[in-house]
Design an enzyme around this catalytic site. Sequence first.
Site, PDB file in Angstrom:
ATOM      1  N   ASP A   1       0.824  -1.217   0.000  1.00 52.52           N
ATOM      2  CA  ASP A   1       0.000   0.000   0.000  1.00 52.52           C
ATOM      3  C   ASP A   1       0.854   1.260   0.000  1.00 52.52           C
ATOM      4  OD1 ASP A   1      -1.958  -1.858   0.305  1.00 52.52           O
ATOM      5  OD2 ASP A   1      -2.786  -1.050   2.154  1.00 52.52           O
TER       6      ASP A   1
ATOM      7  N   ASP B   1      -2.461   5.848  -2.976  1.00 54.21           N
ATOM      8  CA  ASP B   1      -1.875   4.715  -2.267  1.00 54.21           C
ATOM      9  C   ASP B   1      -1.127   3.905  -3.324  1.00 54.21           C
ATOM     10  OD1 ASP B   1      -3.212   5.576   0.006  1.00 54.21           O
ATOM     11  OD2 ASP B   1      -4.221   3.664   0.379  1.00 54.21           O
TER      12      ASP B   1
ATOM     13  N   HIS C   1      -7.538   0.163  -3.883  1.00 57.74           N
ATOM     14  CA  HIS C   1      -6.447  -0.765  -4.189  1.00 57.74           C
ATOM     15  C   HIS C   1      -6.837  -1.731  -5.313  1.00 57.74           C
ATOM     16  CE1 HIS C   1      -4.934   0.151   0.123  1.00 57.74           C
ATOM     17  NE2 HIS C   1      -4.909   1.203  -0.682  1.00 57.74           N
TER      18      HIS C   1
ATOM     19  N   ASP D   1      -5.436  -4.408  -6.490  1.00 56.36           N
ATOM     20  CA  ASP D   1      -4.894  -5.764  -6.596  1.00 56.36           C
ATOM     21  C   ASP D   1      -5.807  -6.890  -6.093  1.00 56.36           C
ATOM     22  OD1 ASP D   1      -4.338  -4.673  -4.114  1.00 56.36           O
ATOM     23  OD2 ASP D   1      -2.289  -5.411  -3.990  1.00 56.36           O
TER      24      ASP D   1
ATOM     25  N   CYS E   1      -0.629  -7.915  -1.460  1.00 47.86           N
ATOM     26  CA  CYS E   1      -0.624  -6.784  -0.521  1.00 47.86           C
ATOM     27  C   CYS E   1       0.515  -6.868   0.490  1.00 47.86           C
ATOM     28  CB  CYS E   1      -1.915  -6.766   0.291  1.00 47.86           C
ATOM     29  SG  CYS E   1      -3.412  -6.514  -0.618  1.00 47.86           S
TER      30      CYS E   1
HETATM   31  N1  NVA Z   1     -10.664  -3.305  -2.883  1.00 47.10           N
HETATM   32  C1  NVA Z   1     -10.037  -4.425  -2.373  1.00 47.10           C
HETATM   33  C2  NVA Z   1      -8.811  -4.271  -1.579  1.00 47.10           C
HETATM   34  C3  NVA Z   1      -7.994  -5.498  -1.689  1.00 47.10           C
HETATM   35  C4  NVA Z   1      -6.569  -5.401  -1.680  1.00 47.10           C
HETATM   36  C5  NVA Z   1     -11.021  -5.395  -1.806  1.00 47.10           C
HETATM   37  O1  NVA Z   1     -11.572  -6.108  -2.608  1.00 47.10           O
HETATM   38  O2  NVA Z   1     -11.249  -5.475  -0.608  1.00 47.10           O
END
Ligand code: NVA
Length: 371
Positions: A112, A200, A249, A251, A355
Amino acid sequence: MSWSADKTEVKSWNEWDTLRHVIVGRADDCHIPPEEPALDAKVPEDSDMRGQWGRRPQETIDRANELLDNFAGMLEKRGLRVDRPTSIDHSVPATTPDFHTESQFGCMPPRDVLLTVGHEMLEATMSYRCRWFEYLNYRPLMQQYFNEDPKFRHESAPKPRLTDADYHPDYLSEKIGDAKRLEWAEQKFFVTTEEEPLFDAADVLRFGKDLVVQHGFTTNLKGIEWLRRHFPDHRVHTVNFPGDPYPIHIDATFTPLRPGLILNNPQRRLPEDQRKMFEGNDWEIVDSAQPAHNTPPPLCYSSTWLSMNVLVLDPKTVCVEKSEVYQAEQMDKLGMEVVEVELRDAYAFGGGLHCCTADVYRDGECEDYFP
Ligand code: NVA
């Protein structure tokens, strides 16, 4: 020149070339931070985390550390060099002239905060107040790399002020509902405003000369523009995933596995107009398999889609969480060798296998995959 374990070199241009040196996070002293605008907008409305804060229970910290240590040990056995952060005291309140928060977050997950692009590691601005000082967990490593690698560029993006002007008050209501959230996501109306650049590192994917950045809760358009100006030799692309009511995020949404192949979360499909760059260059975007779980583990910020938060070790080998049997099966069908890694009990600390790591060195150079 090939990589040598005896010499420190920072270099990584993409998400899939052979990984040689990596940082794996630690669960030490991780906290559930108190309420604050950006974080509250992200905590799912039906989550067991609403209204809770304080140091995470010690037994969960110990269990997460056991899994992270095992993961690091397995990578070392495969010949990788693994470094670990040095936890600061996350119980200390964070105060700047502009805000105050009673505690910090943790030294998970490194992805992150740290963005490795070539010989550079860039500390992201971050967008939560409780994560403002998180880079300090990695400073001992950054200093070491700086001392040992004459080509290493240690950079830090401008620290944001994170006043209330950074957050849309509409997102601060207790109950918004997924329908409204999806409508807002479609309109690209997110919790963060355009007051100042925010990003981030985990909103960025590296494809050699191209950086693909998710515009959402944790990264605003000014943050993407800042990245564009900071990396003038790269092409920086903005992407959105309108099916995601909590877009933070990239990923667990979009996962490149090797040149020409990307997994996309089937609930958060990349819009047609944004697929052209990939499909026009013969890249295939396939729906990822379903998660093996219906709910995230307790006290977890992330969704069940951490199933696709995998760590690619080389273009033929991928680490998949052990219980994510459907994801492992799909990887096998796609011709990847699967390395199973038990990590689910550490998900609550900020995410999955991608992560909880940050690249230090991958083989390969900066290629142009989308000429
Ligand atoms: N947006 C994401 C963050 C995962 C790294 C989720 O699905 O929770």
